[in-house]
Write a protein that holds these residues in place. Structure first.
Motif, PDB file in Angstrom:
ATOM      1  N   GLY A 181     -44.281  -8.010  46.788  1.00  0.00           N
ATOM      2  CA  GLY A 181     -45.394  -8.369  45.911  1.00  0.00           C
ATOM      3  C   GLY A 181     -46.445  -9.162  46.645  1.00  0.00           C
ATOM      4  N   LEU A 182     -46.007 -10.081  47.473  1.00  0.00           N
ATOM      5  CA  LEU A 182     -46.915 -10.891  48.276  1.00  0.00           C
ATOM      6  C   LEU A 182     -47.822 -10.029  49.145  1.00  0.00           C
ATOM      7  CD1 LEU A 182     -45.882 -14.027  50.324  1.00  0.00           C
ATOM      8  CD2 LEU A 182     -47.051 -12.151  51.452  1.00  0.00           C
ATOM      9  N   GLU A 183     -47.286  -8.914  49.646  1.00  0.00           N
ATOM     10  CA  GLU A 183     -48.078  -8.034  50.508  1.00  0.00           C
ATOM     11  C   GLU A 183     -49.295  -7.470  49.773  1.00  0.00           C
ATOM     12  OE1 GLU A 183     -45.194  -5.222  51.820  1.00  0.00           O
ATOM     13  OE2 GLU A 183     -44.344  -6.558  53.336  1.00  0.00           O
ATOM     14  N   VAL A 184     -49.159  -7.229  48.472  1.00  0.00           N
ATOM     15  CA  VAL A 184     -50.307  -6.742  47.698  1.00  0.00           C
ATOM     16  C   VAL A 184     -51.315  -7.873  47.491  1.00  0.00           C
ATOM     17  CG1 VAL A 184     -51.043  -5.755  45.488  1.00  0.00           C
ATOM     18  CG2 VAL A 184     -48.975  -4.911  46.615  1.00  0.00           C
ATOM     19  N   ALA A 185     -50.825  -9.094  47.298  1.00  0.00           N
ATOM     20  CA  ALA A 185     -51.738 -10.243  47.222  1.00  0.00           C
ATOM     21  C   ALA A 185     -52.501 -10.402  48.538  1.00  0.00           C
ATOM     22  CB  ALA A 185     -50.952 -11.513  46.898  1.00  0.00           C
ATOM     23  N   GLU A 186     -51.837 -10.128  49.664  1.00  0.00           N
ATOM     24  CA  GLU A 186     -52.522 -10.146  50.963  1.00  0.00           C
ATOM     25  C   GLU A 186     -53.597  -9.064  51.018  1.00  0.00           C
ATOM     26  OE1 GLU A 186     -49.446 -11.667  54.381  1.00  0.00           O
ATOM     27  OE2 GLU A 186     -49.196  -9.635  53.645  1.00  0.00           O
ATOM     28  N   PHE A 187     -53.229  -7.875  50.552  1.00  0.00           N
ATOM     29  CA  PHE A 187     -54.159  -6.736  50.608  1.00  0.00           C
ATOM     30  C   PHE A 187     -55.435  -7.016  49.825  1.00  0.00           C
ATOM     31  CE2 PHE A 187     -55.649  -2.895  48.348  1.00  0.00           C
ATOM     32  CZ  PHE A 187     -56.106  -2.158  49.428  1.00  0.00           C
ATOM     33  N   VAL A 188     -55.320  -7.625  48.637  1.00  0.00           N
ATOM     34  CA  VAL A 188     -56.508  -7.807  47.801  1.00  0.00           C
ATOM     35  C   VAL A 188     -57.399  -8.933  48.305  1.00  0.00           C
ATOM     36  CG1 VAL A 188     -55.338  -6.852  45.782  1.00  0.00           C
ATOM     37  CG2 VAL A 188     -55.454  -9.337  46.083  1.00  0.00           C
ATOM     38  N   ALA A 189     -56.948  -9.675  49.317  1.00  0.00           N
ATOM     39  CA  ALA A 189     -57.865 -10.621  49.953  1.00  0.00           C
ATOM     40  C   ALA A 189     -59.020  -9.869  50.616  1.00  0.00           C
ATOM     41  CB  ALA A 189     -57.128 -11.474  50.981  1.00  0.00           C
ATOM     42  N   GLY A 190     -58.862  -8.562  50.796  1.00  0.00           N
ATOM     43  CA  GLY A 190     -59.945  -7.706  51.302  1.00  0.00           C
ATOM     44  C   GLY A 190     -60.786  -7.091  50.198  1.00  0.00           C
ATOM     45  N   ALA A 191     -60.691  -7.630  48.988  1.00  0.00           N
ATOM     46  CA  ALA A 191     -61.425  -7.074  47.852  1.00  0.00           C
ATOM     47  C   ALA A 191     -62.933  -6.984  48.059  1.00  0.00           C
ATOM     48  CB  ALA A 191     -61.118  -7.881  46.591  1.00  0.00           C
ATOM     49  N   PRO A 192     -63.584  -7.928  48.753  1.00  0.00           N
ATOM     50  CA  PRO A 192     -65.036  -7.786  48.927  1.00  0.00           C
ATOM     51  C   PRO A 192     -65.430  -6.449  49.540  1.00  0.00           C
ATOM     52  CG  PRO A 192     -64.370  -9.998  49.522  1.00  0.00           C
ATOM     53  CD  PRO A 192     -63.104  -9.230  49.265  1.00  0.00           C
ATOM     54  N   HIS A 193     -64.638  -5.973  50.482  1.00  0.00           N
ATOM     55  CA  HIS A 193     -64.939  -4.660  51.080  1.00  0.00           C
ATOM     56  C   HIS A 193     -64.611  -3.536  50.104  1.00  0.00           C
ATOM     57  CE1 HIS A 193     -65.222  -1.418  53.992  1.00  0.00           C
ATOM     58  NE2 HIS A 193     -63.994  -1.051  53.680  1.00  0.00           N
ATOM     59  N   LEU A 194     -63.486  -3.667  49.402  1.00  0.00           N
ATOM     60  CA  LEU A 194     -63.031  -2.605  48.512  1.00  0.00           C
ATOM     61  C   LEU A 194     -63.936  -2.443  47.289  1.00  0.00           C
ATOM     62  CD1 LEU A 194     -59.258  -3.546  48.618  1.00  0.00           C
ATOM     63  CD2 LEU A 194     -60.326  -1.603  49.771  1.00  0.00           C
ATOM     64  N   LEU A 195     -64.662  -3.492  46.935  1.00  0.00           N
ATOM     65  CA  LEU A 195     -65.498  -3.449  45.730  1.00  0.00           C
ATOM     66  C   LEU A 195     -66.949  -3.070  46.021  1.00  0.00           C
ATOM     67  CD1 LEU A 195     -64.098  -6.663  43.987  1.00  0.00           C
ATOM     68  CD2 LEU A 195     -63.710  -4.288  43.294  1.00  0.00           C
ATOM     69  N   LYS A 196     -67.248  -2.781  47.275  1.00  0.00           N
ATOM     70  CA  LYS A 196     -68.626  -2.396  47.598  1.00  0.00           C
ATOM     71  C   LYS A 196     -69.016  -1.105  46.896  1.00  0.00           C
ATOM     72  CE  LYS A 196     -68.297  -2.227  52.046  1.00  0.00           C
ATOM     73  NZ  LYS A 196     -68.608  -2.102  53.488  1.00  0.00           N
ATOM     74  N   GLY A 197     -70.262  -1.049  46.448  1.00  0.00           N
ATOM     75  CA  GLY A 197     -70.781   0.169  45.860  1.00  0.00           C
ATOM     76  C   GLY A 197     -71.414   1.059  46.920  1.00  0.00           C
ATOM     77  N   ALA A 198     -72.247   2.001  46.477  1.00  0.00           N
ATOM     78  CA  ALA A 198     -72.932   2.930  47.382  1.00  0.00           C
ATOM     79  C   ALA A 198     -74.426   2.906  47.078  1.00  0.00           C
ATOM     80  CB  ALA A 198     -72.381   4.340  47.211  1.00  0.00           C
ATOM     81  N   TYR A 199     -75.236   3.240  48.093  1.00  0.00           N
ATOM     82  CA  TYR A 199     -76.690   3.193  47.933  1.00  0.00           C
ATOM     83  C   TYR A 199     -77.306   4.430  48.572  1.00  0.00           C
ATOM     84  CZ  TYR A 199     -81.463   1.333  47.892  1.00  0.00           C
ATOM     85  OH  TYR A 199     -82.799   1.146  47.657  1.00  0.00           O
ATOM     86  N   THR A 200     -78.229   5.050  47.851  1.00  0.00           N
ATOM     87  CA  THR A 200     -78.973   6.185  48.397  1.00  0.00           C
ATOM     88  C   THR A 200     -80.469   5.885  48.283  1.00  0.00           C
ATOM     89  OG1 THR A 200     -77.263   7.768  47.757  1.00  0.00           O
ATOM     90  CG2 THR A 200     -79.458   8.656  48.211  1.00  0.00           C
ATOM     91  N   GLU A 201     -81.124   5.826  49.410  1.00  0.00           N
ATOM     92  CA  GLU A 201     -82.573   5.645  49.427  1.00  0.00           C
ATOM     93  C   GLU A 201     -83.239   7.012  49.378  1.00  0.00           C
ATOM     94  OE1 GLU A 201     -86.004   3.492  52.209  1.00  0.00           O
ATOM     95  OE2 GLU A 201     -83.990   3.862  53.003  1.00  0.00           O
ATOM     96  N   GLY A 202     -84.247   7.150  48.524  1.00  0.00           N
ATOM     97  CA  GLY A 202     -84.975   8.416  48.441  1.00  0.00           C
ATOM     98  C   GLY A 202     -84.163   9.525  47.818  1.00  0.00           C
ATOM     99  N   ALA A 203     -83.433   9.223  46.756  1.00  0.00           N
ATOM    100  CA  ALA A 203     -82.667  10.264  46.063  1.00  0.00           C
ATOM    101  C   ALA A 203     -83.591  11.287  45.408  1.00  0.00           C
ATOM    102  CB  ALA A 203     -81.762   9.634  45.015  1.00  0.00           C
ATOM    103  N   GLY A 204     -84.832  10.884  45.130  1.00  0.00           N
ATOM    104  CA  GLY A 204     -85.862  11.751  44.583  1.00  0.00           C
ATOM    105  C   GLY A 204     -87.204  11.136  44.930  1.00  0.00           C
ATOM    106  N   PRO A 205     -88.284  11.715  44.466  1.00  0.00           N
ATOM    107  CA  PRO A 205     -89.611  11.157  44.780  1.00  0.00           C
ATOM    108  C   PRO A 205     -89.747   9.713  44.299  1.00  0.00           C
ATOM    109  CG  PRO A 205     -89.795  13.355  43.839  1.00  0.00           C
ATOM    110  CD  PRO A 205     -88.380  12.940  43.658  1.00  0.00           C
ATOM    111  N   GLY A 206     -89.758   8.772  45.223  1.00  0.00           N
ATOM    112  CA  GLY A 206     -89.888   7.365  44.877  1.00  0.00           C
ATOM    113  C   GLY A 206     -88.677   6.781  44.175  1.00  0.00           C
ATOM    114  N   ILE A 207     -87.572   7.496  44.224  1.00  0.00           N
ATOM    115  CA  ILE A 207     -86.379   7.084  43.469  1.00  0.00           C
ATOM    116  C   ILE A 207     -85.266   6.661  44.431  1.00  0.00           C
ATOM    117  CG2 ILE A 207     -84.511   7.882  41.965  1.00  0.00           C
ATOM    118  CD1 ILE A 207     -86.565   9.649  40.564  1.00  0.00           C
ATOM    119  N   ASP A 208     -84.717   5.481  44.179  1.00  0.00           N
ATOM    120  CA  ASP A 208     -83.526   5.018  44.883  1.00  0.00           C
ATOM    121  C   ASP A 208     -82.391   4.900  43.870  1.00  0.00           C
ATOM    122  OD1 ASP A 208     -85.056   4.749  47.220  1.00  0.00           O
ATOM    123  OD2 ASP A 208     -85.643   2.706  46.664  1.00  0.00           O
TER     124      ASP A 208
END
Length: 498
Positions: A105-132
Motif C-alpha cells: 500500500g505504501l508503494e502506491v502512496a509513493e507513486f502518487v507523490a508524482g501526481a503533479p505530472h500525472l494530472l497535467k492536461g494537454a494544450y493545442t495552439e491553433g486548433a482552428g483559426p485563432g482558436i486554442d
C-alpha cells in the motif's frame, strides 16, 4: 473492552452509533475489541466534513498535495512494525505478511507523490483559426472506498492515495472484522499534513455500504470484495449516477509445464496457495500440471513442504501461516473440503483436524491438498478463500490454457516453464487480466495497475497506476478564441475548423 470508532473531521469518535460488533483475535477465538457501526447521521457527518474540506484541498496546488504524501510515506515507514502488529492481531496473518500488506500500500502512496505530472492536461495552439484548446483534469469531488478484511492496509492505501492526491476528499468504509489499521492510517495522514475532513473513516456493515452507494454528494466509489457484492455495488452505484469500479473474486490457476523446475514451482505453490491462509484474491488455488508425470512430480514435491509448514499465531514470528479471520470462515472452508471429498476428489493432505496446543479456540485450518479435481466440483467452481490447493491434471498445453481462459473469473494466472515460446504464447492468449511467468502472484507494481477480467472486475479502469488518476478525475476541455480572431456577424452552421 477497547472500542474502535470512526474517524470523522480529524478525530476518532463513536459518533451516534448504538450498535457494535465484536472484533476477534483469530488465533484464540476470543473477543478483543468492539467496533462501532455507523448510523446514517455518522455517514452524513463524514460527508459534511468531506464537503467542507474538499474545495480548499482541490485548490491546493498539486505539488503541495504531493508533499503531504512524501511525509505520509515517511510516517508509514516509521510506523511499519506498529501497523503490522495491529494488523496481525485482528486479521491473523503472520507478522512478515502483515508488513508486506502495509508495504504494497505504501508503494502506491509513493507513486502518487508524482501526481503533479500525472494530472497535467494537454494544450493545442491553433486548433482552428485563432482558436486554442486545452484540457484539464479536475477532481470528481468526494470519493468513497469500500474495502475487504484481507488487506486492511494495502487496499485502503490503493484507493485513498490517488483519490486524495488528485484533489478529492475521501470516505473509507473498511471491513468491520479488522477495523483498527484503517483508523490508524487516517491518523497518520493528519500527522503528515492532510487537512482534517479530507480523509474520513466510517465503520459499518451493509447499511453503511448502501448509504454510500445512494448518497448524492458522493461522486465515485471503489470496491473490493466478493463477486456477488461487486455486482451489487457496481449496479447500485451506477444507478445512482456515480462513477464506480468494483473488483470481485477469483479462481487463480498456475500452469506447470513438464520442463518447469519442480522445486521452484512447488515453492511458488506453497507461498501463493497457503500464504495468508489462502485469504487473498490473488492466491493460487488451482495447480494445473501438464501431463500425469508432471502432476506426480509436483505432488511429490509438495508433500514434504506441506508437512513442514509451520502454522501458528502471528505472535510467533516463525509462523508461516496463521488462522482464518472468523469462525464462520473456518466453517465454510471445512464444508467445502468435505464437499470435495464427497464429490470424488482425492484429499492428499487433510488439514481439517488441525489443532494447535494453547490455541484450540482459534480459527485455524491446516493446509489441504486435493488431487484429481475436475471442473464440475464445487472446490473448483467456488472461491474457497482458505488454505486449500486443488490439482487439476491437464493432458496437454492447450487443455491447460483453456482452463483459466474459460473460467468465469479472470483475476490472475501464472505459468511455470523454461520455454520462452510457451510463456510468450500463454501470456498473449490466456483470457485473464494479470499474468505471471514464473511469478505465482502477479500483482503489478504501483506504476502499472491492478485489475482482473470477466467476473473479477466491473468497470473499465483499474486500481492505482495511471488508471487511478483517470478514475478519480474528470476531464474539462476549454476552447478559446479572442476578439482579433472573431468574424463579424452570427454563424449558424455547426462550428468546424475550416
Amino acid at each position: 473492552m477497547r472500542t474502535i470508532g470512526h474517524f470523522i473531521d480529524g478525530v476518532e469518535t463513536t459518533g451516534s452509533s448504538t450498535e457494535f460488533q465484536d472484533v476477534f483475535n483469530p488465533a484464540t477465538g476470543e473477543v478483543q475489541a468492539r467496533v462501532a457501526l455507523a448510523t446514517k447521521a455518522d455517514l452524513d457527518a463524514a460527508v459534511a466534513s468531506a464537503s467542507a474540506a474538499q474545495p480548499a484541498w482541490a485548490a491546493t496546488n498539486p505539488q503541495r498535495r504531493a508533499r503531504v504524501f512524501f511525509n505520509y510515506v515517511a510516517l508509514l515507514n516509521q510506523h511499519m512494525d506498529e501497523l503490522a502488529e495491529l494488523l496481525s492481531a485482528e486479521h491473523g496473518k503472520t507478522f512478515d505478511d502483515a508488513k508486506g500488506d502495509v508495504l504494497r500500500g505504501l508503494e502506491v502512496a509513493e507513486f502518487v507523490a508524482g501526481a503533479p505530472h500525472l494530472l497535467k492536461g494537454a494544450y493545442t495552439e491553433g486548433a482552428g483559426p485563432g482558436i486554442d484548446m486545452y484540457s484539464m483534469r479536475q477532481p470528481v469531488g468526494i470519493g468513497a472506498g469500500i474495502t475487504p478484511f484481507n488487506f486492511p492496509a494495502m487496499i485502503p492505501l490503493w484507493m485513498l492515495s490517488p483519490a486524495i492526491a488528485a484533489g478529492n476528499a475521501f470516505i473509507l468504509k473498511p471491513s468491520e472484522r479488522d477495523p483498527s489499521v484503517p483508523v490508524r492510517l487516517a491518523q497518520l495522514a493528519i500527522e503528515a499534513g492532510l487537512p482534517k475532513g479530507v480523509l474520513n473513516v466510517v465503520q459499518g456493515g451493509k447499511a453503511t455500504v448502501d448509504g454510500i452507494l445512494e448518497h448524492e454528494a458522493i461522486a465515485a466509489v471503489s470496491f473490493v470484495g466478493s463477486t456477488p457484492i461487486a455486482r451489487y455495488v457496481y449496479a447500485t452505484a451506477a444507478a445512482n449516477g456515480k462513477r464506480v469500479q468494483a473488483f470481485g473474486g477469483a479462481k487463480n490457476h498456475m500452469i506447470i509445464m513438464p520442463d518447469a523446475d519442480m522445486e521452484k514451482a512447488a515453492d511458488a505453490l506453497m507461498g501463493s496457495g497457503y500464504g495468508a491462509a489462502g485469504e487473498r484474491c490473488m492466491a493460487v488455488s488451482v495447480a494445473v500440471p501438464v501431463g500425469d508425470a508432471t502432476a506426480d512430480k509436483i505432488i511429490a514435491a509438495l508433500r514434504p513442504r506441506i508437512d513442514a509448514l509451520k502454522v501458528g499465531p502471528a505472535t510467533d514470528r516463525a509462523s508461516e501461516m496463521g488462522p482464518l479471520i472468523t469462525a464462520a470462515a473456518k466453517s465454510r472452508v471445512l464444508g467445502l473440503v468435505d464437499k470435495g471429498v464427497e464429490q470424488g476428489a482425492t484429499l492428499v493432505v487433510d488439514g481439517r483436524d488441525f489443532s494447535l496446543q494453547g490455541y484450540e479456540g482459534g480459527f485455524f485450518v491446516g493446509p489441504c491438498l486435493f488431487d484429481h479435481v475436475t471442473t464440475d466440483m464445487d472446490i473448483y467452481k467456488e472461491e474457497i478463500f482458505g488454505p486449500v490447493l486443488s490439482v487439476v491434471r491437464a493432458k496437454n498445453y492447450e487443455e491447460a490454457l483453456e482452463l483459466p481462459s474459460k473460467n468465469p473469473y479472470g483475476n490472475g494466472v501464472a505459468i511455470f516453464t523454461r520455454d520462452g515460446d510457451a510463456a510468450r504464447d500463454f501470456a498473449a492468449r490466456v483470457n485473464v487480466g494479470m499474468v505471471g511467468v514464473n511469478v505465482p502472484v502477479p500483482v503489478p507494481v504501483a506504476y502499472h495497475s491492478f485489475g482482473g477480467w470477466k467476473a473479477s472486475s466491473f468497470g473499465d479502469l483499474n486500481q492505482y497506476g495511471t488508471d487511478s488518476m483517470q478514475f478519480w478525475t474528470k476531464v474539462k476541455t476549454v476552447t478559446t478564441r479572442w476578439p482579433s480572431g472573431i468574424k463579424d456577424g452570427a454563424e449558424f452552421q455547426f462550428p468546424t475548423m475550416k
